[in-house]
Scaffold this motif. Structure first.
Motif, PDB file in Angstrom:
ATOM      1  N   MET A  24       0.751  -1.310   0.012  1.00 52.19           N
ATOM      2  CA  MET A  24      -0.025  -0.204  -0.007  1.00 52.19           C
ATOM      3  C   MET A  24       1.043   1.175  -0.107  1.00 52.19           C
ATOM      4  O   MET A  24       2.075   1.343   0.457  1.00 52.19           O
ATOM      5  CB  MET A  24      -0.880   0.055   1.333  1.00 52.19           C
ATOM      6  N   LEU A  25       0.365   2.212  -0.510  1.00 56.69           N
ATOM      7  CA  LEU A  25       1.021   3.784  -0.659  1.00 56.69           C
ATOM      8  C   LEU A  25       1.634   4.072   0.886  1.00 56.69           C
ATOM      9  O   LEU A  25       2.755   4.615   0.733  1.00 56.69           O
ATOM     10  CB  LEU A  25       0.348   4.781  -1.362  1.00 56.69           C
ATOM     11  N   VAL A  52      -2.521  11.890   2.061  1.00 56.39           N
ATOM     12  CA  VAL A  52      -1.711  12.376   1.258  1.00 56.39           C
ATOM     13  C   VAL A  52      -2.535  13.203  -0.048  1.00 56.39           C
ATOM     14  O   VAL A  52      -3.797  12.806  -0.271  1.00 56.39           O
ATOM     15  CB  VAL A  52      -0.609  11.352   0.716  1.00 56.39           C
ATOM     16  N   ILE A  53      -1.869  13.969  -0.714  1.00 50.32           N
ATOM     17  CA  ILE A  53      -2.537  14.633  -2.119  1.00 50.32           C
ATOM     18  C   ILE A  53      -1.789  13.826  -3.224  1.00 50.32           C
ATOM     19  O   ILE A  53      -0.881  13.663  -3.457  1.00 50.32           O
ATOM     20  CB  ILE A  53      -2.311  16.027  -2.063  1.00 50.32           C
ATOM     21  N   VAL A  64      -4.927   3.094  -0.656  1.00 51.11           N
ATOM     22  CA  VAL A  64      -4.108   3.249  -2.296  1.00 51.11           C
ATOM     23  C   VAL A  64      -2.999   2.114  -2.452  1.00 51.11           C
ATOM     24  O   VAL A  64      -2.216   2.235  -1.713  1.00 51.11           O
ATOM     25  CB  VAL A  64      -3.835   4.783  -2.323  1.00 51.11           C
ATOM     26  N   PRO A  65      -3.368   1.146  -3.185  1.00 50.59           N
ATOM     27  CA  PRO A  65      -2.383   0.252  -3.753  1.00 50.59           C
ATOM     28  C   PRO A  65      -1.429   1.256  -4.180  1.00 50.59           C
ATOM     29  O   PRO A  65      -1.252   2.089  -4.980  1.00 50.59           O
ATOM     30  CB  PRO A  65      -2.944  -0.327  -4.743  1.00 50.59           C
ATOM     31  N   ALA A  66       0.099   0.724  -3.725  1.00 47.47           N
ATOM     32  CA  ALA A  66       1.079   1.686  -4.041  1.00 47.47           C
ATOM     33  C   ALA A  66       1.110   1.841  -5.441  1.00 47.47           C
ATOM     34  O   ALA A  66       1.634   2.713  -6.176  1.00 47.47           O
ATOM     35  CB  ALA A  66       2.451   1.272  -3.583  1.00 47.47           C
ATOM     36  N   MET A  67       0.820   0.825  -6.250  1.00 48.37           N
ATOM     37  CA  MET A  67       0.966   0.799  -7.890  1.00 48.37           C
ATOM     38  C   MET A  67       0.258   1.785  -8.344  1.00 48.37           C
ATOM     39  O   MET A  67       0.282   2.306  -9.518  1.00 48.37           O
ATOM     40  CB  MET A  67       0.645  -0.583  -8.418  1.00 48.37           C
ATOM     41  N   VAL A  73       1.476  12.112  -9.318  1.00 54.20           N
ATOM     42  CA  VAL A  73       2.198  13.232  -8.310  1.00 54.20           C
ATOM     43  C   VAL A  73       1.539  13.330  -7.186  1.00 54.20           C
ATOM     44  O   VAL A  73       0.438  13.127  -6.959  1.00 54.20           O
ATOM     45  CB  VAL A  73       2.019  14.733  -8.936  1.00 54.20           C
ATOM     46  N   VAL A  74       2.538  12.871  -6.154  1.00 57.42           N
ATOM     47  CA  VAL A  74       2.071  12.530  -4.755  1.00 57.42           C
ATOM     48  C   VAL A  74       2.653  13.777  -3.829  1.00 57.42           C
ATOM     49  O   VAL A  74       3.967  13.917  -4.059  1.00 57.42           O
ATOM     50  CB  VAL A  74       2.495  11.352  -4.319  1.00 57.42           C
TER      51      VAL A  74
END
Lengths: 159, 291, 778
Positions: A24-25, A52-53, A64-67, A73-74
């Motif tokens: 995960m993100l 996060v944005i 959020v799945p990291a993929m 843009v994070v």
């Protein structure tokens, strides 16, 4: 399980990192990239501490799945303002009593920033709706909402 | 165990990947429910096929008197869309109630339907709007009313390992049509509804031409209440008629006792109030009288 | 009135920059070289004996470095709460738990723990531990737990009652009721609620090969926690270091002592694995396996004379202690003392205790028994007002405690601004509109209600309570403060430096503080009981005065005047009567560095001292008094009688804080407390199913209010100088929660004519009450 290369822009910098596709993100940010400003309060999208944005929208990084961040843009709290020039939301949070224990603060600031990036004149209802996914158990939200209003005002003045 | 995470560029690519992997691959859109179910072991899959970057699924469009919402459109996009607010206030309101701002930024309206929770807000509104889902399989496209997409509690008729709901659609609202969504909850965010109700009315000359009333969770999925709709058909718009219809919904409603979200008795007792309030709002939305 | 330079001002908090930028250190963010991750296997049963436990498969899993069970860990009985370190003799602390036992007493009780190279491996290993349970009978209600049929959860003198029953006699209560004209009697039922602090219980333990233990953790009480761990693991306290890193993501009482069992488990695993181990509770673990507030029953019998003078009160509490004692002896104590301290009632009696049940242990939560007491008492006072036909506000003003009144507490009522709080709050809410808010036939009914209360400013006499602090003048004249109290969000890392700066005579930016670390700060019992500013602050003031005294004595030698004649202001020392830098003839001069000077900066002085081999080290060692803060809350509600929902529209909360050292922090404490109180009144509740499982075990299911649920909250501060407090200050941290629930339920009565003797007033309860009422009127 084979590792995947995740490429994205994080706080303005290009990132390339090998991850397993089920990560995960939030875990990539906190554990792999050691950006611990993003907090884990529940891991289930129920408290907003990990906000996060991503591509301009506030999201729960624990859902959020990291993929999904691939090519995105994070922005995390580490990318907001600097000690030379804090973001108006940081300024007003610091000066108006919007911070107590500080654990919800990074997520709260990210939600507020996402709102104000889009709209520097939000109504009180819009502020409430934008922050309602960020649990704060300390402040009763009173000073947080005032701080967001004041930050909006500062941003309008700058425009 | 998850092996790979893919971003197909077209619907065909997504669907053929599903076909090639025979049940081992699954569609993901926002993932706000799926990413809870996978770690808990409720769902197992080897491949996640992320449809959120397929251009035509990311749009809200209007064509030939129909409004289309693509499968990658989020709740917040729907809630803030002027087109939706104007043509389907109930759906804009419903989408605005889901979870929290962050959830609504990620979760999609179509995903809300496919996840098949009994009281999914957007699904309830879509049923009242008479929405239809476009389902893409390797064999082609099928069209199914959203109302018919529930196979049981938490079970969708859609198999996301072989089918992709590409979009939902409903007719553009006529001047004499109105919708409304009301929701009973224990707090204003991060709460599932104790009850939710969506209605759509069509008025003519001070009368209801027809109405659709949908409510949840009073059964396995969003539930139409034909008896109450029948009461309204052709009837004069009066508080008494609305009250009669509101009471009539109880014939179809079978809320269960929930220790978390209210007893059957309580929910049965307040359901007509919500229906009455929703009908009142919908009448106003349709340009009718306010009471 | 003296003009203060630093206190009384709402400066930017000293922790603000780090917290606003995400750089503030929290336990859950820590990572040490070689660190392992600990996960806990918890009981799925509410009461069972462990017949066998087989960890062999788990141990074989690659990456697993240690598995801890009752077989290979400390057999020392303890209590996770700090009660075991500061219970006041002759009372004895209740020690009723092991890190792991062969009996489990609630769903979530610790069975085993694994340390592995990743969280995922640790979790996978838990699934490989085979446990055979023999189920035992269960009980969930405290009253039932005391009956002969109930299973014994722990052996006690009185069936399932931990410690002793608290009895507080005052006057002659029997005679008092006999002499009363009107008597009201009611029993109230209270829910299990949760602190729900944002950072879950967490600890990182490092056991060095020479036997020293370091634990970074979320405790509110590093020093007492050090004592607990030293005893539990049989090591000298000097070899145990407990610290916050340095921040805690909230507390609200949930970690007074250990952070549930995060510290003991992390240490036990670290000892076995010989590596640092991090244990962070999941949110679900935090819900099911760390202390809750005490639920239970409180009954009030109140007697009054016809003119409204209270004459007798009997207060009784039977609290649900859950499976282990924690603070189950002290909580009913505070409940009784606070309940009996608000009104001057010549004849009173309190009888209260907890009872063990097969639910999550109950311990400290903001207010510590007091919200339970005041919900019951303030509801009863409104019922009395109704019965007497007296305005509830007038009735309260007539009966509230005054300075010097005799009361049950062993310290004086040295100050009260309660009457002023009531008057200000009434004005703010528009009390005069009460009863005029509704049109006949309206479906949405409005009402206004109030509640008042008091609290403590530290833990004595319920616990031992003392504080120490060091204030050290650095060689450049800047000031270092060391205090053992944490800052769990309440602002101590700002307000204690404020006190220091004010007393020493320097600006705030010259002060830095080390906090919450047993190795670098002197003993302090920690942040709880609304005490950090009042009690630790008193030690800080003492230490700062000591340091200042030393500075002035040193300077007096240089100026050749008596130290009393010298002033230290804005880091400059000069003789009284002249201002800094003044050059008036004939005034004393000091000679430093060969030059004659009219004034000298603290920087120069400190360096001069340094060159003469001297440092100014101020020590504060104090045993604090105690003092009552006071508060009056008013609420306006709207009841949707069709949907059976209550909405709070406005709250006015006015607090007598003695002296607001940092007004914005005071307001923030009150606002946060008010919102928790709204949750307590209307929505927050943990229920258990018939298998002892919590129904509300996540933020999604546990209905604490969100930003979209906040009414208008207007806070007011009243400053009735408290002689025993630093600059006149009293406690404030817990107070916002105390009278909120009754203000709301009294407002609901005002709106609907229904008394709710059970909270939270959920839709379901309102539905049943309205139905019953309609049935009666038909």
């Amino acid at each position: 399980m084979s590792l995947k290369i995740l490429k994205f822009t994080l706080n303005g910098d290009p990132i390339e990192i090998a991850i397993s596709p089920d990560e995960m993100l939030i875990d990539v940010l906190r554990d792999k990239l050691e950006l611990t400003g993003t907090k884990k309060g529940c891991g289930k999208g129920e408290c907003g501490a990990c906000t996060v944005i991503m591509n301009g929208e506030a999201v729960n990084s624990c859902l959020v799945p990291a993929m999904k961040a691939s090519c995105a843009v994070v922005e995390t709290i580490e990318g907001v303002g600097s000690t030379d020039e804090f973001h108006p939301v940081q300024e007003t949070f610091m000066d108006m009593g919007a911070i107590q224990c500080g654990f919800c603060t990074p997520g709260m600031i990210m939600s507020a920033k996402a709102l104000l990036d889009r709209n520097t004149d939000p109504t009180s209802k819009e502020i409430k709706k934008s922050l309602a996914g960020n649990i704060c158990r300390c402040t009763g939200y009173v000073k947080i909402k005032k701080a967001v209003q004041a930050a909006a005002e500062k941003m309008r003045e700058k425009q | 165990m998850l092996q790979d995470y893919l971003f197909p560029e077209t619907v065909n690519e997504a669907v053929s990947f599903l076909q090639d992997h025979e049940g081992q691959a699954r569609i993901i859109a926002g993932g706000t429910d799926l990413m809870l179910d996978i770690p808990e072991g409720k769902i197992e899959t080897n491949y996640l096929v992320d449809i959120s970057r397929i251009p035509e699924l990311r749009e809200i469009t209007m064509k030939d008197d129909l409004i289309y919402i693509g499968a990658a459109v989020t709740h917040n996009q729907v809630a803030s869309s002027e087109l939706i607010q104007k043509n389907a206030a109930a759906l804009a309101q419903a989408a605005g109630y889901v979870g929290s701002h962050q959830i609504r930024n990620a979760g999609t309206v179509v995903g809300n339907v496919c996840n098949a929770q009994p009281a999914a807000d957007a699904a309830v509104a879509l049923v009242a709007l008479g929405a239809t889902a476009e389902i893409t399989t390797p064999a082609g496209q099928e069209y199914v009313p959203v109302e018919k997409m529930y196979a049981g509690v938490g079970r969708s008729t859609i198999d996301s390992t072989s089918q992709l709901v590409t979009r939902v659609s409903f007719p553009v609202a006529q001047k004499n049509q109105g919708t409304a969504f009301v929701r009973l909850h224990q707090r204003n965010a991060l709460a599932l509804p104790m009850l939710n109700v969506a209605v759509m009315v069509t008025l003519e000359n001070g009368r209801f031409l027809w109405a659709r009333i949908c409510m949840a969770p009073v059964g396995p999925g969003p539930m139409r209440t034909l008896g109450a709709e029948e009461v309204l058909k052709g009837a004069e718009i009066t508080p008494e008629v609305i009250e009669k219809a509101a009471q009539a919904v109880l014939e179809h409603a079978n809320p269960r006792d929930s220790a978390l979200r209210g007893s059957k008795e309580y929910r049965t007792s307040v359901l007509p109030v919500l229906v009455r309030r929703a009908l009142g709002q919908a009448v106003v939305d349709a340009g009718g009288p306010s009471n | 009135m003296k003009e203060y330079k630093v206190i009384g001002k709402s400066v930017r908090r000293l922790d603000a920059v780090e917290k606003a930028t995400g750089t503030a250190g929290f336990t859950s963010d820590m990572k040490l070289p070689g660190m392992l991750y600990g996960k806990v296997l918890r009981s799925p049963h509410p009461h069972a004996r462990i017949v066998s436990i087989d960890t062999s498969e788990a141990e074989k899993l690659p990456g697993v470095k240690a598995v801890a069970t009752h077989k290979n860990t400390s057999r020392e009985l303890f209590n996770t709460s700090a009660t075991m370190t500061f219970t006041v003799p002759p009372m004895q602390p209740v020690l009723d738990q092991y890190i792991f036992d062969n009996v489990v007493r609630y769903v979530g009780d610790e069975v085993a723990a694994v340390a592995a190279t990743s969280e995922k491996i640790a979790e996978a290993a838990l699934k490989l531990i085979k446990v055979e349970y023999e189920l035992l009978p269960t009980v969930y209600d405290p009253k039932e737990a005391m009956t002969t049929e109930a299973p014994v959860i722990h052996q006690c003198e009185m069936k399932n009652v931990p410690g002793e029953v608290i009895q507080i006699p005052f006057g002659d209560v029997e005679k008092g009721f006999a002499e009363s004209d009107v008597i009201v009697e009611k029993e109230y039922k209270l829910p299990v609620v949760k602190q729900a602090q944002m950072e879950t219980q967490a600890a990182v333990a490092q056991v060095s090969l020479d036997g020293k233990i370091t634990v970074w953790c979320t405790t509110q009480t590093p020093h007492p926690t050090k004592m607990i761990l030293a005893k539990l693991f049989s090591v000298p306290e000097s070899k145990v270091r407990v610290l916050n890193p340095p921040y805690i993501g909230g507390g609200f009482g949930v970690r007074i002592g250990c952070s549930a069992k995060a510290e003991p488990i992390a240490v036990a695993l670290s000892m076995l694995a010989k590596k640092p181990v991090k244990v962070v509770y999941s949110r679900e673990e935090d819900f099911i396996a760390s202390d809750t507030r005490h639920a239970g029953y409180v009954s009030v019998k109140l007697g009054a004379k016809k003119d409204g003078t209270f004459h007798a009160m009997h207060l009784k509490a039977t609290l649900n202690g859950g499976a282990y004692c924690s603070f189950s002896v002290e909580t009913p104590g505070v409940l009784g003392c606070m309940g009996l301290a608000v009104y001057r009632v010549p004849n009173q009696f309190y009888y209260g205790h907890s009872a063990y049940t097969n639910t999550t242990p109950a311990g400290a939560m903001r207010g510590f028994g007091n919200p339970q007491a005041m919900y019951a008492i303030e509801s009863t006072v409104d019922m009395m007002a109704e019965k007497l036909g007296i305005d509830p506000l007038e009735l309260r003003l007539k009966n509230i405690m005054q300075v010097g009144d005799p009361w049950v507490l062993p310290y004086k009522c040295g100050s009260t601004g309660l009457a002023e709080c009531i008057e200000k709050g009434a004005k703010s809410i528009g009390w005069e509109n009460r009863g005029k808010l509704n049109k006949p036939g309206a479906k949405k009914l409005r009402g206004i209600g109030m509640g008042v209360g008091t609290h403590v400013s530290n833990a004595w006499p319920f616990c031992g309570d003392y504080d120490n602090a060091y204030v050290t003048i650095q060689q450049d004249g800047s000031v270092h403060l060391a205090s053992g109290v944490p800052d769990m969000g309440t602002g101590t890392s700002t307000t204690l430096p404020q006190l220091t700066a004010e007393v020493v005579g320097v600006s705030l930016d010259r002060v830095s503080m080390t906090l919450a670390d047993t190795a670098s700060t002197p003993f302090d019992i920690g942040s709880h009981a609304s005490r950090a500013l009042y009690a630790a602050g008193t030690a800080v003031v003492e230490a700062a005065r000591d340091a200042r005294r030393q500075v002035l004595e040193y300077a007096a030698d240089l100026f050749k005047v008596a130290p009393e004649r010298l002033v230290l202001e804005d880091s400059v020392i000069f003789p009284a009567g002249q201002t800094a830098g003044d050059d008036c003839a004939g005034s004393p001069v000091c000679t430093i560095g060969g030059k004659e000077r009219k004034s000298i900066t603290l920087k120069e002085l400190a360096y001069d001292a340094h060159q003469r081999n001297k440092q100014f080290i101020g020590v504060g060692r104090i045993v604090p008094e105690n003092a009552p803060p006071w508060h009056a809350h008013f609420a306006e509600v709207e009841v949707d009688t069709e949907l059976c929902q209550v909405r709070v529209l406005r709250v006015a909360a006015v607090h007598d804080v003695g002296k607001a050292i940092h007004p914005v922090i005071c307001e923030g404490q009150i606002e946060g407390g008010v919102l928790q109180g709204i949750g307590y009144a209307l929505s927050e509740e943990i229920k258990y199913d018939d298998r002892g499982r919590q129904l509300e075990n996540s933020f999604h299911k546990y209905m604490l209010p969100t930003a979209d649920d906040v009414p208008e909250i207007e806070t007011g501060l009243v400053e009735a100088h408290e002689p025993s407090g630093p600059f006149g200050a009293k406690g404030v941290g817990e107070c916002g929660l105390v009278p909120t629930a009754p203000a709301i339920t009294n407002a609901i009565y005002n709106a609907t004519g229904i008394w709710f003797c059970e909270i939270p007033v959920t839709e379901e309860k309102m539905f049943r009450a309205l139905k019953e009422k309609a049935g009666k009127t038909v």
